[in-house]
Design an enzyme around this catalytic site. Structure first.
Site, short mmCIF file in Angstrom:
data_model
loop_
_atom_site.label_atom_id
_atom_site.label_comp_id
_atom_site.label_asym_id
_atom_site.label_seq_id
_atom_site.Cartn_x
_atom_site.Cartn_y
_atom_site.Cartn_z
N HIS A 165 0.06 6.77 8.99
CA HIS A 165 0.76 5.52 9.32
C HIS A 165 2.22 5.59 8.87
O HIS A 165 3.14 5.27 9.64
CB HIS A 165 0.04 4.36 8.64
CG HIS A 165 0.65 3.02 8.88
ND1 HIS A 165 0.05 2.06 9.68
CD2 HIS A 165 1.78 2.44 8.41
CE1 HIS A 165 0.81 0.97 9.69
NE2 HIS A 165 1.86 1.18 8.92
N GLU A 166 2.44 6.03 7.63
CA GLU A 166 3.81 6.06 7.10
C GLU A 166 4.65 7.13 7.80
O GLU A 166 5.85 6.93 8.03
CB GLU A 166 3.79 6.30 5.59
CG GLU A 166 3.03 5.25 4.79
CD GLU A 166 3.45 3.83 5.11
OE1 GLU A 166 4.65 3.58 5.30
OE2 GLU A 166 2.56 2.95 5.17
N GLY A 192 0.83 -1.20 0.00
CA GLY A 192 0.00 0.00 0.00
C GLY A 192 0.86 1.24 0.00
O GLY A 192 0.59 2.22 -0.70
N ASN A 241 10.02 4.62 3.47
CA ASN A 241 11.40 5.03 3.23
C ASN A 241 11.65 6.39 3.90
O ASN A 241 10.90 7.34 3.69
CB ASN A 241 11.67 5.16 1.73
CG ASN A 241 11.15 4.00 0.93
OD1 ASN A 241 11.52 2.87 1.13
ND2 ASN A 241 10.24 4.30 0.00
#
Length: 885
Positions: free
Chosen positions: A321-322, A285, A289
């Site tokens: 979330h990331e 999804g 990085n």
């Protein structure tokens, strides 16, 4: 010490030798986007821990043409040439041998020249295809390294503990944009229409977090306020040309969440910028990085006028979330993949916390109960589940644990712990954990220690049980002494209801959260730690009582028949909270399917929800009814007609009260989604008014009147029209998907709607279409997800999977977890032990080690659902007759 790949005996991990350690990588990569190849050079500064003449590092599908060693450890004035370079395919390693040993306690620099392919497997350094404004096919080159594919891009020590710093230089055509984790240090013209873009040095980090991208991009840009970071952080969203305006919503979320996390974690964001990039071909999804987060387009881009509220919320959550990972995972990284949940479980929980902060109107913590909590409990009720902390020995096992246990059960365990010790103490412990371990690696025990110190509670004592043990309990409640006390007993819960004594040895720490009607000041703070215990709770003095207030604890509850009837009355009277209403219906449905109660008990309870108005409650109820219909899908026409009548009785009144169109300011996103849910359920159940109105609006829509559907009802209308219609509806929805001008989320909604066709000829065409170049490899699961919904087409889907198996292997050999996804969707709705045996026999001769867990789970699901149908076939039919369906 051996210089071959060695085994860590503490947890049986296959790791690289420890004779040398990486300190810094200097990478130069020159991609060719026409030939889809690249050349590379890596200068890697290493520390020699033990004298050795052999260096082993990871390398997968790379050609290494030359390797030298220089520096103090060589005791040589000129570089030492490697006398042998051996590539071990199965180990994914390169062995570099030198004529003389490198001295211990000193540093050396390895200079490795290599070349590789910019592959089409969505792993390592790969290519992604898109169409420009003229319809011409273009490519970008991008990376996806988690969990173990940095080794596909350059030789490296590809383990999370082996952190290093990185300098990346990309030699690219002058007209292209080059991106990496850090900001640009310099750009140099190197002739022949090429430039070298060099980036500043990264912080110390794991290889799986490195990224670099080359292509044509537009972008939108903003800056954070700097209030909590101490400086403004520049943020960009990059897209293929012409799509950048659709990145503004994600950009808005990012600038707010970056500041929020700096406040919550008490540590500023560590990098000078944050870029987010929409990638057309992307197996996951999104990927965190450090400083260069990559996403599927549907997880990042929002067309404010046309994107559905569901898809918009999804973007807000994925971005949050990331960004959470920039601290929890990137700044502090798990020691090894067995601790994956530390990354993903925490990011799921704190990502939800951030969305709730920025968009309280989403009520996302309530949605968490359906989207994460119940999803986790469903998977964890299988024998073939795994603990949150799962032993991982080798790289082939890692991708299988990127699942609802690591993400959703991990987040649910954190939610339960947070509820017990309080948010203030919890975040205090998190801040201490991050501060102590920043730029390093940590374990679950490190987190428990920090939380224990912050809260004054021995967190390890009770949380280690939850993270190291598979499954969860069912609590059986018995009323004693005329309702002046209750006895609560815990046993392991399995969806098949057939727990063996050997499987029922664990005693969980269970917060009971006993709540009685009319009792103020929350709930009674009782905890069950033994097999059974008696609690002085005068339930006879209350109209109803309920365990697990707000559905925080990870368990199911079985009440005496009279008590569940009282709860049902409380639901009918509107006396239970939304979270409790969700928990009650989910428990009742689960206990029915596992044989702890009858399905008729669940159906009777469902009638108490007749006045329910909340989308999230109906979302859970709808999922439970869909599961029932799926298991009964091959029963007699008479029984299936009764089931459809039940669904109409539940959802048709909602369609009448909500109508098709939005009604002013009261119509928030959840009301809009409830409307779409009710129309879909009623339409699939054969509500004639809905079918007629869907058909009318559908024709108007394709005649040019785009206002007949809002962004939420469009997906519903496509699904209902395809299910009730024929080729005309199928082709029109397919044409909507193929039109690149439509919003990506709605295009994918159209694609997923095609699987609801009933005509086997259309299904055969659809399955052929799924393998064409019109469907990206990452989206094949969307094509087939709905096919199993219609019982007669299940066999067609399974035959297609078998005949396409070798093709799938070639497509997904670098991302074999997706093979498991396709397998689960192709067989998961089957009923019958004969079908389970047939599926099992097919896979016996296949190499499934990278997705075996999903195979086991799918087989178990078929067998447990078959057992459920056998047990309750007569019970359900009798209930329908008794209740006039």
């Amino acid at each position: 010490m051996s210089t071959n790949v060695h085994q860590d005996t503490a947890e049986e991990r296959d790791l690289l030798p420890t004779n040398v350690s990486p300190l810094h990588y200097d990478l130069l990569l020159a991609p060719d986007l026409e030939a889809f190849t690249y050349t590379g050079e890596a200068r890697i500064r290493i520390r020699v821990n033990e004298e050795t003449a052999k260096v082993v590092l990871h390398s997968n599908e790379l050609e290494i043409s030359e390797a030298t060693a220089s520096g103090p450890a060589t005791h040589a004035e000129s570089p030492l040439q490697a006398t042998a370079i051996t590539l071990e395919k199965d180990e994914e390693t390169a062995h570099l041998e030198f004529a003389q040993a490198l001295a211990a306690g000193k540093e050396a620099t390895l200079h490795v020249k290599f070349n590789g392919v910019i592959n089409d497997m969505m792993a390592g350094f790969y290519r992604s295809k898109y169409l420009d404004s003229q319809g011409a096919t273009k490519y970008m080159a991008t990376t996806q390294f988690e969990p173990t594919d940095a080794r596909r891009a350059f030789p490296c020590w590809d383990e999370p503990m082996l952190k290093a710093t990185f300098n990346v230089t990309l030699r690219v055509p002058e007209g292209l944009t080059a991106l990496s984790n850090m900001d640009v240090a310099r750009v140099e013209d190197v002739g022949s229409g090429l430039k070298e873009v060099s980036f500043n040095t990264t912080p110390i980090m794991s290889t799986y977090l490195l990224a670099f991208i080359v292509g044509e991009f537009d972008y939108v840009e903003d800056h954070t306020s700097g209030k909590h970071n101490g400086r403004q952080i520049p943020c960009r969203v990059y897209t293929t040309p012409g799509k950048s305006e659709n990145g503004r919503f994600a950009l808005k979320v990012a600038v707010q969440v970056l500041e929020y996390f700096a406040e919550v974690f008490g540590i500023p964001y560590a990098l000078p910028k944050l870029d987010q990039v929409a990638i057309g071909d992307f197996e996951a999804g999104a990927m965190e990085n450090w400083g260069l987060v990559t996403y599927r387009e549907v997880a990042l881009l929002v067309d404010e006028a046309n994107t559905s509220s569901r898809a918009k919320q999804f973007v807000a959550y994925v971005v949050s979330h990331e960004i959470a990972h920039q601290w929890f995972g990137n700044l502090v990284t798990m020691e090894w993949w067995s601790e994956l949940w530390l990354n993903e479980g925490f990011a799921t929980w704190v990502g939800t916390l951030a969305v709730d902060h920025v968009f309280p109107e989403y009520h996302i913590w309530t949605q968490f109960l359906v989207d994460d909590f119940q999803r986790a409990l469903s998977l964890d009720s299988l024998r073939s589940s795994h603990p949150i902390q799962v032993p991982v020995r080798r790289s082939s096992e890692i991708s299988q644990i990127f699942d609802a246990i690591s993400y959703s059960k991990g987040a649910s365990a954190i939610r339960m712990l947070n509820s017990h010790i309080g948010l203030e103490s919890f975040l205090k412990g998190v801040r201490a954990y991050l501060l102590k371990h920043k730029y390093a690696n940590a374990s679950t025990q490190d987190l428990w220690t920090a939380l224990s110190d912050a809260s004054g509670v021995d967190v390890t004592k009770f949380m280690a049980i939850w993270t190291r043990t598979i499954g969860y309990p069912i609590l059986t409640v018995t009323e004693l002494d005329n309702g002046s006390k209750i006895e609560v007993q815990q046993n392991r819960y399995l969806s098949g209801g057939d727990v063996l004594e050997s499987e029922d040895q664990m005693l969980w720490w269970v917060p009971l959260g006993i709540h009685m009607h009319g009792v103020e000041n929350g709930h009674l703070p009782n905890v069950l730690t033994s097999r059974r215990a008696v609690f002085d709770v005068p339930v006879r003095n209350s109209k109803w009582y309920k365990l697990n207030k707000d559905t925080v604890g990870i368990y199911r509850v079985k009440y005496p028949a009279g008590s569940i009837a009282n709860i049902a009355q409380g639901i009918a009277n509107g006396e239970l909270s939304i979270t409790d209403r969700i928990g009650v219906i989910a428990d009742a449905a689960s206990l029915a399917s596992s044989g702890h109660s009858n399905t008729s008990d669940f159906l009777t309870l469902l009638l108490a929800y007749s006045n329910e108005t909340e989308f999230i409650v109906w979302q859970e109820a709808s999922l439970r009814l869909e599961a029932l219909q799926s298991v009964w899908a091959m029963e007699s026409d008479e029984v299936k007609a009764m089931l459809r009548a039940l669904v109409r009785s539940v959802f048709s009144p909602l369609t009448k009260s909500l109508g098709w169109d939005s009604v002013g300011a009261k119509d928030d996103s959840l009301v809009s989604r409830l409307r779409a849910l009710a129309i879909r359920a009623a339409g699939f159940a054969g509500d004639q008014e809905i079918l007629i109105e869907t058909n009318r609006r559908f024709r108007d829509f394709f005649a040019g009147n785009k206002t007949v559907f809002n962004s939420d009802t469009l997906r519903t209308a496509f699904s209902v029209a395809v299910r009730a219609g024929g080729r005309e509806e199928f082709e029109k929805v397919k044409s909507y998907y193929l039109d690149q001008a439509n919003p990506i989320d709605q295009r994918l909604a159209a694609l997923s709607s095609l699987g609801f066709a009933t005509d086997p000829v259309l299904i055969d065409e659809l399955l052929e279409f799924a393998l064409s170049d019109k469907v990206r490899n990452q989206d094949v699961h969307l094509v087939i997800a709905g096919i199993g919904n219609y019982g007669p087409n299940r066999e067609r889907l399974w035959q297609w999977y078998q005949s396409s198996y070798d093709l799938f292997i070639s497509h997904y050999r670098a991302s074999m977890n997706y093979m498991g996804t396709l397998m689960r969707l192709s067989v998961g709705e089957f009923i019958g032990n004969d079908k389970a045996n047939e599926v099992e026999a097919f896979f016996e001769s296949k190499d499934t080690k990278k997705f075996q867990r999903v195979v086991d789970q799918s087989l178990e699901k078929i067998r447990t659902n078959t057992k459920w149908l056998t047990k309750d076939r007569q019970d359900v039919q009798a209930w329908f007759v008794k209740n006039g369906f």
